[in-house]
Write an enzyme that holds these catalytic residues in place. Structure first.
Site, short mmCIF file in Angstrom:
data_model
loop_
_atom_site.label_atom_id
_atom_site.label_comp_id
_atom_site.label_asym_id
_atom_site.label_seq_id
_atom_site.Cartn_x
_atom_site.Cartn_y
_atom_site.Cartn_z
N SER A 184 0.84 -1.20 0.00
CA SER A 184 0.00 0.00 0.00
C SER A 184 0.88 1.24 0.00
O SER A 184 1.60 1.52 0.95
CB SER A 184 -0.90 0.02 1.23
OG SER A 184 -1.47 1.30 1.36
N HIS A 219 -1.12 -1.22 -4.41
CA HIS A 219 -2.39 -0.90 -3.75
C HIS A 219 -2.44 0.61 -3.49
O HIS A 219 -1.54 1.19 -2.89
CB HIS A 219 -2.51 -1.67 -2.43
CG HIS A 219 -3.82 -1.49 -1.73
ND1 HIS A 219 -4.95 -2.24 -2.05
CD2 HIS A 219 -4.20 -0.65 -0.73
CE1 HIS A 219 -5.94 -1.87 -1.27
NE2 HIS A 219 -5.53 -0.91 -0.45
N ASP A 223 -4.70 3.82 -2.05
CA ASP A 223 -5.80 4.17 -1.15
C ASP A 223 -6.27 5.60 -1.40
O ASP A 223 -5.52 6.55 -1.18
CB ASP A 223 -5.34 4.05 0.30
CG ASP A 223 -5.10 2.59 0.68
OD1 ASP A 223 -6.06 1.81 0.64
OD2 ASP A 223 -3.94 2.25 1.01
N MET A 232 -8.87 8.39 -0.17
CA MET A 232 -9.75 8.75 0.96
C MET A 232 -10.25 10.17 0.79
O MET A 232 -9.47 11.05 0.42
CB MET A 232 -8.96 8.67 2.27
CG MET A 232 -8.28 7.34 2.51
SD MET A 232 -7.34 7.42 4.05
CE MET A 232 -6.57 5.79 4.02
N HIS A 292 -8.33 1.31 -4.12
CA HIS A 292 -9.27 1.12 -3.01
C HIS A 292 -9.89 2.47 -2.69
O HIS A 292 -9.23 3.35 -2.15
CB HIS A 292 -8.48 0.55 -1.82
CG HIS A 292 -9.27 0.40 -0.57
ND1 HIS A 292 -8.67 0.16 0.65
CD2 HIS A 292 -10.61 0.44 -0.32
CE1 HIS A 292 -9.60 0.06 1.59
NE2 HIS A 292 -10.78 0.24 1.03
N MET A 352 -12.09 4.81 -0.63
CA MET A 352 -12.77 5.05 0.65
C MET A 352 -13.44 6.41 0.52
O MET A 352 -13.05 7.39 1.15
CB MET A 352 -11.74 5.01 1.79
CG MET A 352 -11.30 3.58 2.10
SD MET A 352 -9.72 3.51 2.96
CE MET A 352 -8.62 3.51 1.55
N MET A 407 -11.61 -5.57 5.35
CA MET A 407 -10.82 -4.61 6.13
C MET A 407 -10.51 -5.23 7.49
O MET A 407 -11.41 -5.57 8.25
CB MET A 407 -11.59 -3.30 6.32
CG MET A 407 -11.79 -2.48 5.05
SD MET A 407 -10.28 -2.12 4.13
CE MET A 407 -9.27 -1.27 5.34
N GLY A 453 -9.00 4.22 6.96
CA GLY A 453 -8.71 5.63 7.15
C GLY A 453 -7.25 5.91 7.45
O GLY A 453 -6.75 6.99 7.12
N GLY A 489 -0.95 1.72 9.62
CA GLY A 489 -0.24 1.51 10.88
C GLY A 489 -1.08 1.09 12.07
O GLY A 489 -0.63 1.16 13.21
N ASP A 517 -6.80 -6.24 4.09
CA ASP A 517 -6.20 -4.90 4.11
C ASP A 517 -6.20 -4.33 5.53
O ASP A 517 -7.25 -4.04 6.08
CB ASP A 517 -7.00 -3.99 3.16
CG ASP A 517 -6.34 -2.65 2.96
OD1 ASP A 517 -5.23 -2.43 3.48
OD2 ASP A 517 -6.97 -1.80 2.27
N GLY A 563 1.08 -2.12 4.15
CA GLY A 563 1.58 -0.76 4.05
C GLY A 563 2.77 -0.53 4.93
O GLY A 563 3.93 -0.65 4.49
N SER A 564 2.51 -0.24 6.20
CA SER A 564 3.59 0.08 7.14
C SER A 564 4.62 -1.03 7.23
O SER A 564 5.82 -0.76 7.31
CB SER A 564 3.03 0.31 8.54
OG SER A 564 1.89 1.08 8.48
C1 DX5 Z 1 -6.36 1.68 5.44
C2 DX5 Z 1 -5.90 1.40 4.04
C3 DX5 Z 1 -4.82 0.42 3.97
C4 DX5 Z 1 -3.56 0.85 4.68
C5 DX5 Z 1 -2.91 -0.37 5.21
O1 DX5 Z 1 -7.51 2.43 5.42
O2 DX5 Z 1 -6.97 0.91 3.26
O3 DX5 Z 1 -4.54 0.02 2.64
O4 DX5 Z 1 -2.66 1.55 3.86
O5 DX5 Z 1 -1.82 0.03 5.95
P1 DX5 Z 1 -1.15 -0.92 7.04
O6 DX5 Z 1 -0.64 -2.11 6.32
O7 DX5 Z 1 -0.10 -0.03 7.60
O8 DX5 Z 1 -2.22 -1.27 8.05
ZN ZN Z 2 -6.49 -0.06 1.26
#
Ligand code: DX5
Ligand code: ZN
Length: 220
Positions: free
Chosen positions: A9, A34, A36, A38, A67, A69, A138, A143, A146, A176, A198-199
Site C-alpha cells: 500500500s 495498492h 488508497d 480517501m 481502493h 474510501m 478490512m 482511514g 499503521g 487490508d 503498508g507500514s
Molecule cells: C487503510 C488502508 C490500507 C492501509 C494499510 O484504510 O486501506 O490500505 O494503507 O496500511 P497498514 O498495512 O499499515 O495497516
Molecule cells: Zn487499502
C-alpha cells in the site's frame, strides 16, 4: 495452490520520494500496487487524489489496485478507468445500489471489488458474490495506515471462502490492514488470495526484502 498476491500500500510510502517507492515495488516480488483514495467524508482522513494517482500511474509497471474510501464512488468510475486502474474497489457501506455500481465498473473494463468494514457481515454479499471479482476484508477500520490487525478477520475470511465455494464464484479475497509476517500465513490458510501491506513494508529497513519475505511466507 494459486500464487498469493502481495500488494504493497503506497499510503505508507515516502510521498516526497514517490517515484523511488513506486519503482521499488516495480522491481520487487509484489504483484500489485495498492492505492488508497480517501475523501475525508467516508473516512476521517484525506490521502491523495487524481493528480497524485496520475503521477503514480506514470511510473507503475504492475496492476493498479485502487481502493476507494469515498462516498458516492459512481461519480469517479470513468476517471479511474481512464487513469488505468486494473481493479476498482468500492465500499459496501458507501453504495446504495451496489449491483449497479459493480456493473458500471466492469463496463469500463476494470475488475470490480467490494470492501467490507470490520462491522459488516460477509453474508450481505450473498446476492452479489458472483458479480464481484475481489472482496477486500478490512482488518482495521479504514482511514489510516499503521493500525493493529483485528483478530476476528480470520473467521470472516473463512466465512467468505465458504460463501465463494458454495456459490462457485471466482472471487479473490483480499486482506487490508495490519498485515505482517506474523499473520500472513494464517490469513492464507483461512482463504486469503491477496495481502495488502503498508507500514510493514515501507517502514521496514529493506522494503524489497520485506516484500520477498512476506511473499515467501504466503506462498510456502
Ligand atoms: C487503510 C488502508 C490500507 C492501509 C494499510 O484504510 O486501506 O490500505 O494503507 O496500511 P497498514 O498495512 O499499515 O495497516
Ligand atoms: Zn487499502
Amino acid at each position: 495452490m494459486n500464487k498469493k498476491i502481495i500488494a504493497p500500500s503506497l499510503l505508507a510510502a515516502d510521498f516526497a520520494n514517490l517515484q523511488r517507492d513506486v519503482e521499488m515495488v516495480n522491481n520487487s516480488k509484489a504483484e500489485w500496487h495498492h492505492i488508497d483514495i480517501m475523501d475525508g467524508v467516508f473516512v476521517p482522513n484525506i490521502s491523495f487524489g487524481m493528480p497524485v494517482l496520475k503521477a503514480i500511474a506514470k511510473h507503475a509497471k504492475k496492476p493498479l489496485d485502487v481502493h476507494l474510501m469515498i462516498v458516492d464512488p459512481d461519480r469517479y468510475i470513468k476517471t479511474f478507468a481512464d487513469m488505468g486502474a486494473h481493479t476498482l474497489t468500492v465500499h459496501y457501506e458507501a453504495c446504495t445500489h451496489l449491483h449497479r455500481t459493480l456493473q458500471a465498473i466492469k463496463a469500463e473494463g476494470m475488475h470490480a471489488g467490494v470492501a467490507l468494514n470490520p462491522h459488516t457481515n460477509i453474508n450481505l454479499l450473498e446476492d452479489t458474490i458472483n458479480d464481484i471479482d475481489l472482496v477486500c476484508i478490512m482488518s482495521v477500520n479504514p482511514g489510516f495506515g499503521g493500525q493493529s490487525f483485528i483478530q476476528n478477520t480470520y473467521d470472516k475470511v473463512k466465512d467468505l471462502k465458504a460463501l465463494i465455494t458454495k456459490k462457485k464464484s471466482n472471487t479473490l479475497i483480499e486482506i487490508d490492514g495490519g498485515v505482517n509476517d506474523g499473520n500472513a500465513k494464517q490469513l492464507v490458510t483461512a482463504g486469503a488470495d491477496v495481502l495488502v501491506a503498508g507500514s510493514f513494508v515501507f517502514k521496514s529497513q529493506n522494503p524489497t526484502a520485506t516484500i520477498a519475505d512476506i511473499s515467501q511466507i504466503a506462498n510456502s
